[in-house]
Design an enzyme around this catalytic site. Structure first.
Site, PDB file in Angstrom:
ATOM      1  CG  HIS A 371      -2.136  -0.845   1.057  1.00 38.89           C
ATOM      2  ND1 HIS A 371      -3.367  -0.328   0.760  1.00 38.89           N
ATOM      3  CD2 HIS A 371      -2.301  -2.192   1.118  1.00 38.89           C
ATOM      4  CE1 HIS A 371      -4.248  -1.317   0.652  1.00 38.89           C
ATOM      5  NE2 HIS A 371      -3.619  -2.452   0.868  1.00 38.89           N
ATOM      6  N   PRO A 372       0.426   2.282  -0.688  1.00 40.36           N
ATOM      7  CG  PRO A 372      -0.816   3.793  -1.980  1.00 40.36           C
ATOM      8  CD  PRO A 372      -0.794   2.355  -1.516  1.00 40.36           C
ATOM      9  CB  SER A 388      -4.385   3.825  -4.457  1.00 38.86           C
ATOM     10  OG  SER A 388      -4.259   2.551  -3.881  1.00 38.86           O
ATOM     11  CD  GLU A 391      -9.386   2.706  -2.593  1.00 41.15           C
ATOM     12  OE1 GLU A 391      -9.967   1.674  -2.936  1.00 41.15           O
ATOM     13  OE2 GLU A 391      -8.208   2.720  -2.175  1.00 41.15           O
ATOM     14  CD  GLN A 392      -3.665   8.305  -1.245  1.00 40.70           C
ATOM     15  OE1 GLN A 392      -3.233   9.459  -1.155  1.00 40.70           O
ATOM     16  NE2 GLN A 392      -2.896   7.239  -1.115  1.00 40.70           N
ATOM     17  CG  PHE A 423      -1.850   5.530   8.725  1.00 42.61           C
ATOM     18  CD1 PHE A 423      -2.201   5.070   9.985  1.00 42.61           C
ATOM     19  CD2 PHE A 423      -2.765   6.316   8.018  1.00 42.61           C
ATOM     20  CE1 PHE A 423      -3.438   5.378  10.538  1.00 42.61           C
ATOM     21  CE2 PHE A 423      -3.994   6.645   8.568  1.00 42.61           C
ATOM     22  CZ  PHE A 423      -4.331   6.165   9.833  1.00 42.61           C
ATOM     23  CB  ILE A 424      -3.373   0.651   5.707  1.00 42.96           C
ATOM     24  CG1 ILE A 424      -2.026   0.357   5.045  1.00 42.96           C
ATOM     25  CG2 ILE A 424      -4.521   0.227   4.789  1.00 42.96           C
ATOM     26  CD1 ILE A 424      -1.747  -1.114   4.865  1.00 42.96           C
ATOM     27  CB  ALA A 426     -11.342   2.052   4.731  1.00 39.86           C
ATOM     28  CB  VAL A 427      -9.278   7.349   2.436  1.00 37.25           C
ATOM     29  CG1 VAL A 427      -7.866   7.235   2.981  1.00 37.25           C
ATOM     30  CG2 VAL A 427      -9.356   6.776   1.037  1.00 37.25           C
TER      31      VAL A 427
END
Length: 471
Positions: A371-372, A388, A391-392, A423-424, A426-427
């Site tokens: 994950h980024p 991603s 989502e971001q 750090f992950i 679910a945005v």
């Protein structure tokens, strides 16, 4: 077995609105089984007498003999019960669907003419009212063909609906493969019709009932008096009618037999039930063929790619990116026992998560490190996956001020230094402010706690992605 054929999902949590004619709140459909003269009997070439669905307690087949009492009970259905039911339903102007055993119809021309004169649908109930579970496939296929031939000869038109009743595991497939039926009813698995794909055939299924059925006068546990049967029907109707008023109309099927409900002590409760439903507005009482034709017009079948039927390559291509840069999860999930219940977002999510949860810690760590960083260098360079990136952006992380970007950069570096993975979160469940709050809280956790939390967030991200993909 890696592909489970039974469908434990059906329509899921949100069944389609049937849009019954005249905006009806419920479809109440009455079936009259006409089996008298088609049951097991040595006169019919059978090895033994009938033992099923009569008022004889503990009846057993008599090998090689006529069972005079059993025969006479079936005869009551044809001689008296049928006419009592004919008067009832013609008087209230409710049309019936007849499940007609072909050989029984051939032996009852006067009753058959009365059915036709009343414009009742005459569906096929097979060639003979006998057990099919041990019948070889080719024999059953031939029996279906002969039932259609005889039905057409006796009635004048071929049947459009089918119900065997005492069926085999092959029955529905064989009837669908015949290709000429608008519906099949050898299931009991839903309150609405549905489509079944059998090879290239899209077969409509209208489930039948064994509970709102007078057969329970002849089985245990069962009805003792007509009042028991009537009370059950009323409760079922009231429940389904309320669901229809709430915007989710259903179908209620009621199964009847001439030799059972046709007795005077039983039919009185059926009359009271009909009075009850006729006091309600928005009640549609169709034949099953009317239901079939309405459903086919209102909800025509559309085929789609089903995960449980995909090849491995197609499955991995479709779901390999759900867990960030970890197609091995989808590859392993393909080998699970998948079935129709997995042909939805929740089903595929469960399968993928099972693989993720049972992977080694190093494998799961690999998923986390794939994950980024949030609002990190990859995002700035436009090198995130499309998922991603979307989502971001949903949380505004693609439009940070210089001060906000600096805060994220500092937190990212500190978090990775402490825990060993990005750090992950679910945005899609957050906005920019709540993400920062969670970041500042979780950076204080020990590594074990945070590893668990990060894995849960990965599963949540996968759930969101699958919902977008398979909605």
């Amino acid at each position: 077995m890696t592909r489970y054929p039974r469908d434990m999902r059906g329509f899921g949590a949100h069944a389609p609105h049937p849009h019954w004619p005249h905006d009806a709140k419920i479809a109440v459909q009455f079936v009259l089984n006409y089996e008298e003269g088609g049951e097991n009997c040595v006169l019919h070439g059978d090895a033994a007498s009938e033992a099923f669905l009569s008022d004889i307690p503990g009846a057993a087949q008599w090998a090689g003999q006529r069972h005079w009492n059993m025969e006479s009970i079936y005869e009551y259905g044809a001689r008296a019960g049928f006419w009592r039911l004919h008067r009832l339903f013609t008087d209230v102007e409710i049309p019936l669907t007849i499940y007609g055993v072909a050989t029984a119809l051939a032996r009852s021309p006067e009753q058959l003419q009365a059915m036709k004169d009343a414009d009742w649908e005459i569906a096929s109930h097979g060639l003979k009212w006998v057990e099919h579970k041990d019948m070889p496939e080719e024999e059953e296929r031939a029996s279906i063909a002969e039932a259609i031939r005889l039905h057409t000869e006796v009635v004048g038109i071929r049947p459009k609906g089918w119900y065997t009743g005492r069926c085999s595991a092959n029955t529905v497939r064989l009837v669908a493969e015949e290709g000429g039926f608008e519906y099949v009813s050898d299931t009991y698995d839903d309150d609405l019709p549905y489509w079944l794909e059998v090879g290239s055939r899209d077969q409509l299924v209208i489930p039948y009932t064994l509970e709102a059925n007078d057969m329970r006068f002849a089985t245990a546990p069962g009805w003792v008096t007509g009042e028991h049967f009537g009370a059950y029907l009323t409760d079922a109707f009231d429940t389904l009618y309320a669901e229809g008023q709430a915007g989710a109309p259903k179908m209620m099927t009621i199964g009847l037999h001439c030799r059972l409900i046709g007795r005077p002590g039983k039919i009185a409760a059926l009359k009271r039930f009909i009075d009850h439903i006729q006091q309600h507005e928005g009640v549609w009482c169709p034949r099953r063929i009317d239901v079939a034709q309405h459903w086919a017009k209102t909800h025509p079948h559309r085929r789609r790619d089903r995960p449980s039927q995909m090849s491995r390559d197609a499955f991995v291509t479709a779901f390999g990116g759900i867990f960030e840069h970890s197609p091995w999860i989808a590859d392993r999930a393909f080998d699970l026992e998948l079935g129709p219940a997995h042909d939805c977002a929740a089903g595929i999510h469960n399968a993928l998560c099972r693989i993720f949860r049972t992977a080694t810690e190093n494998e799961r760590l690999g998923v986390l490190t794939a994950h980024p960083d949030l609002a990190g260098k990859l995002a700035a360079a436009g090198r995130l996956t499309s998922e991603s990136t979307s989502e971001q952006a949903s949380a505004g992380l693609d439009m940070l001020t210089d001060a906000e970007r600096e805060t994220f950069t500092t937190l990212n570096a500190a978090y990775v230094a402490k825990h060993g993975f990005p750090f992950i979160i679910a945005v899609r469940d957050h906005d920019k402010a709540s993400i920062l709050t969670a970041f500042q809280r979780r950076i204080q956790n020990d590594r074990s706690t945070e590893f668990t939390e990060a894995c849960q967030q990965v599963e949540r991200i996968a759930q969101i992605r699958l919902t977008d993909l398979l909605q």
